[in-house]
Design an enzyme around this catalytic site. Structure first.
Site, mmCIF file in Angstrom:
data_model
loop_
_atom_site.group_PDB
_atom_site.id
_atom_site.type_symbol
_atom_site.label_atom_id
_atom_site.label_comp_id
_atom_site.label_asym_id
_atom_site.label_seq_id
_atom_site.Cartn_x
_atom_site.Cartn_y
_atom_site.Cartn_z
ATOM 1 N N PRO A 122 -4.272 0.472 10.311
ATOM 2 C CA PRO A 122 -4.759 1.834 10.533
ATOM 3 C C PRO A 122 -6.044 2.109 9.763
ATOM 4 O O PRO A 122 -6.615 3.198 9.889
ATOM 5 C CB PRO A 122 -3.601 2.699 10.022
ATOM 6 C CG PRO A 122 -2.946 1.860 8.985
ATOM 7 C CD PRO A 122 -3.064 0.450 9.467
ATOM 8 N N TRP A 150 0.847 -1.204 0.000
ATOM 9 C CA TRP A 150 0.000 0.000 0.000
ATOM 10 C C TRP A 150 0.876 1.246 0.000
ATOM 11 O O TRP A 150 0.686 2.153 -0.810
ATOM 12 C CB TRP A 150 -0.905 -0.015 1.232
ATOM 13 C CG TRP A 150 -2.088 0.911 1.200
ATOM 14 C CD1 TRP A 150 -3.398 0.564 1.094
ATOM 15 C CD2 TRP A 150 -2.069 2.348 1.283
ATOM 16 N NE1 TRP A 150 -4.197 1.686 1.106
ATOM 17 C CE2 TRP A 150 -3.404 2.802 1.218
ATOM 18 C CE3 TRP A 150 -1.051 3.297 1.389
ATOM 19 C CZ2 TRP A 150 -3.749 4.147 1.261
ATOM 20 C CZ3 TRP A 150 -1.390 4.654 1.433
ATOM 21 C CH2 TRP A 150 -2.732 5.060 1.367
ATOM 22 N N CYS A 178 -6.815 -3.610 -1.713
ATOM 23 C CA CYS A 178 -6.401 -3.513 -0.318
ATOM 24 C C CYS A 178 -7.345 -4.374 0.512
ATOM 25 O O CYS A 178 -8.547 -4.455 0.235
ATOM 26 C CB CYS A 178 -6.464 -2.060 0.135
ATOM 27 S SG CYS A 178 -6.430 -1.823 1.926
#
EC number: 4.1.3.1
Length: 537
Positions: free
Chosen positions: A423, A96, A203
């Site tokens: 996160p 990412w 993702c």
């Protein structure tokens, strides 16, 4: 026997002995040592990442024995790597982060793995070269210290093992092997690979994830291990499954996937794709098409096949306990096996209408119902071919982690697990926020020996950059002194003296070694402004 044959046989025997070591006690290989040796060249190459792989294995073995975790986060650059080295045992390299900040095409984007396949390996090399440099720099500096200085100056292990993101492997099996080779050559101690389809990879915290069949992902894991074996390294592989939140799968070819594929139970409906093609021909677009698909899905009453069998058996008058026994019996069987069991063992008279082709998407994907049970099922299939298992999750729920760990360890006792402390979660909204400090260690007790915040490097960079820019715009150098320079001094951050951190002393030492000990152009000689930091202010 010719000398060439004898050499080949000797190397095969050496590989067989290697495979019998405790390192590979849990590893299953569907190929022989001769297969490996036949694919090696004649020059033996020793890779630094092999040293790092062995180091990582030893580290995680100790944590597994103690029920403790090794936790880390995704590093963006050499600055972060050197700061992490003082406190953390490993380094993570995120696809990412690389996608948004370090694509080898220099074109940023979201985490769709649509960047060139050398992107993450290049970032690994960037960080590993920095690790090697700061390790050399430290050794040279310590060689000039007195015994008292050595005793009072802790050694920093800059060579923390790197684990990197291999996404889905960026293609077919040879692409997976070439990607693995790059990671070994660039310095990664281990890599993780997920069970999504390459062209639609997302993702782990995005929607629209498409899985590949179980065997297809096992083939990827075997390809990685084979490449490791060909190169003679003990690097680690982490098998990730995105099945907890997946909604689609490319194929129904693998029997092990059947229990989680959904089918239409409404025989009056034409196939969804036919309906959508007809609607498009009528000029329907956008929201209109979505409404048509949503209506079809609702009318189809999608079910898993075990659910459809259970309902059919109940409709034939079976008791609730009998129906529950049927569900338990067929919950992991293929379609044909489930039908046979329902008919022979439970007396099902009529196999219900259930069509898994009717709801297929326009791309041909099958509808899939993921979840924790599904992730456990897949992880157990991957376990013999991987060193660690990782279930990507929507939320960091400790009870779910316990369920996953228990489900895996019931089949594979002692199996190492990995956990993404993502996160992407809003941690402050979670019910276990009062136990936030204990969360990592509670997971460690469950066998999650390696844990990581994928994007902490990105977020910490963004945080200080935003904070400093805001204040610098308003208060000028006061902001730099208060927010950066003073804080660096307070916490003992060695980048305060950035010339020294960058290796200027080390470079001077190299020059003086060449010139016999004297250099009028030494970077850290008289006049260097960094000497101001040794003065009392």
């Amino acid at each position: 026997m010719s000398s060439e044959r004898a050499q080949f046989a000797s190397e095969v025997a050496e590989v067989e002995r290697w495979w019998k070591s405790p390192r590979f006690a849990r590893v299953n290989r569907p190929y022989t040592a001769a297969d490996v040796v036949s694919k090696r060249g004649t020059i033996k190459i020793n890779y630094p990442s092999d040293v790092q792989g062995k180091k990582l294995w030893k580290l995680l073995s100790e944590h597994a024995k103690n029920g403790t975790p090794s936790h880390t986060y995704g590093a963006l650059d050499p600055v972060q790597v050197t700061k992490m080295a003082k406190y953390l045992e490993t380094v993570y390299v995120s696809g990412w982060q690389s996608s948004s900040t370090a694509s080898s095409s220099n074109e940023p984007g979201p985490d769709l793995a649509d960047y060139p396949s050398n992107t993450v390996p290049n970032k690994v090399e960037h960080l590993f070269m920095a690790q090697l440099f700061h390790d050399r720099k430290q050794r040279e500096a310590r060689s000039r210290m007195s015994d008292a200085e050595l005793a009072n100056t802790p050694v920093i292990d800059y060579l923390r093992p790197i684990v990197a993101d291999a996404d889905t492997g960026h293609g077919g099996l040879t692409a997976v092997m070439k990607l693995t080779k790059m990671f070994v050559e660039k310095g990664a101690a281990g890599i993780h690979i997920e069970d999504q389809a390459p062209g639609t990879k997302k993702c782990g915290h995005m929607a629209g994830k498409v899985l590949v069949p179980i065997q297809e992902h096992i083939n990827r894991l075997v390809a990685i291990r084979l490449q490791y074996d060909i190169m003679g390294v003990e690097n680690l592989v982490v098998a990730r499954t995105d099945s907890e939140a997946a909604t689609l799968i490319t194929s129904n070819i693998d029997d092990r996937d059947h229990p989680f594929i959904q089918g239409s139970t409404n025989p009056s409906l034409p196939p969804l794709n036919n309906v959508m093609v007809e609607a498009e021909a009528q000029g329907k677009t956008g929201d209109q098409l979505q409404a048509i698909e949503d209506g079809w899905i609702k009318a189809a009453n999608l079910q898993l096949f075990p659910q459809a069998l259970a309902q059919a058996l109940a409709n034939e008058g079976a008791s609730r306990s009998t129906v529950e026994k049927l569900v338990a019996r067929v919950s992991r069987l293929s379609w044909s096996q489930a039908v046979a069991v329902a008919q022979k063992e439970f007396g099902l008279k009529q196999v219900p209408y259930w069509n898994w082709d009717a709801p297929r998407t326009r791309e041909g994907y099958y509808r899939y119902q993921g979840g924790t049970e599904c992730a456990i099922h897949r992880a157990n299939a991957f376990a013999p071919y991987a060193d660690l298992l990782w279930m990507e999750t929507k939320k960091p729920i400790l009870a779910q982690a316990k369920e996953f760990a228990a489900g895996v360890h019931a089949v594979h006792p002692g199996q190492w697990l990995a956990y993404n402390l993502s996160p992407s979660f809003n941690w402050k909204l979670l019910p276990q926020r009062q136990d936030m400090q204990a969360y990592v260690w509670e997971l460690g007790k469950l066998g999650f020996v390696w844990q990581f915040i994928t994007l902490a490097g990105l977020h910490s960079n963004a945080y200080i950059s935003d904070l400093f820019a805001q204040n610098f715009a308003k208060t000028g150098m006061k902001a730099y002194v208060e927010l950066v320079q003073s804080r660096e001094r307070e916490i003992g951050c060695d980048v305060l003296t950035h010339q020294k951190w960058s290796g200027a002393d080390y470079a001077d030492s190299l020059i003086k070694t060449v010139t016999g000990g004297v250099s009028s152009t030494a970077a850290m000689g008289a006049g260097v402004t960094e000497s101001q930091f040794t003065s009392k202010l």
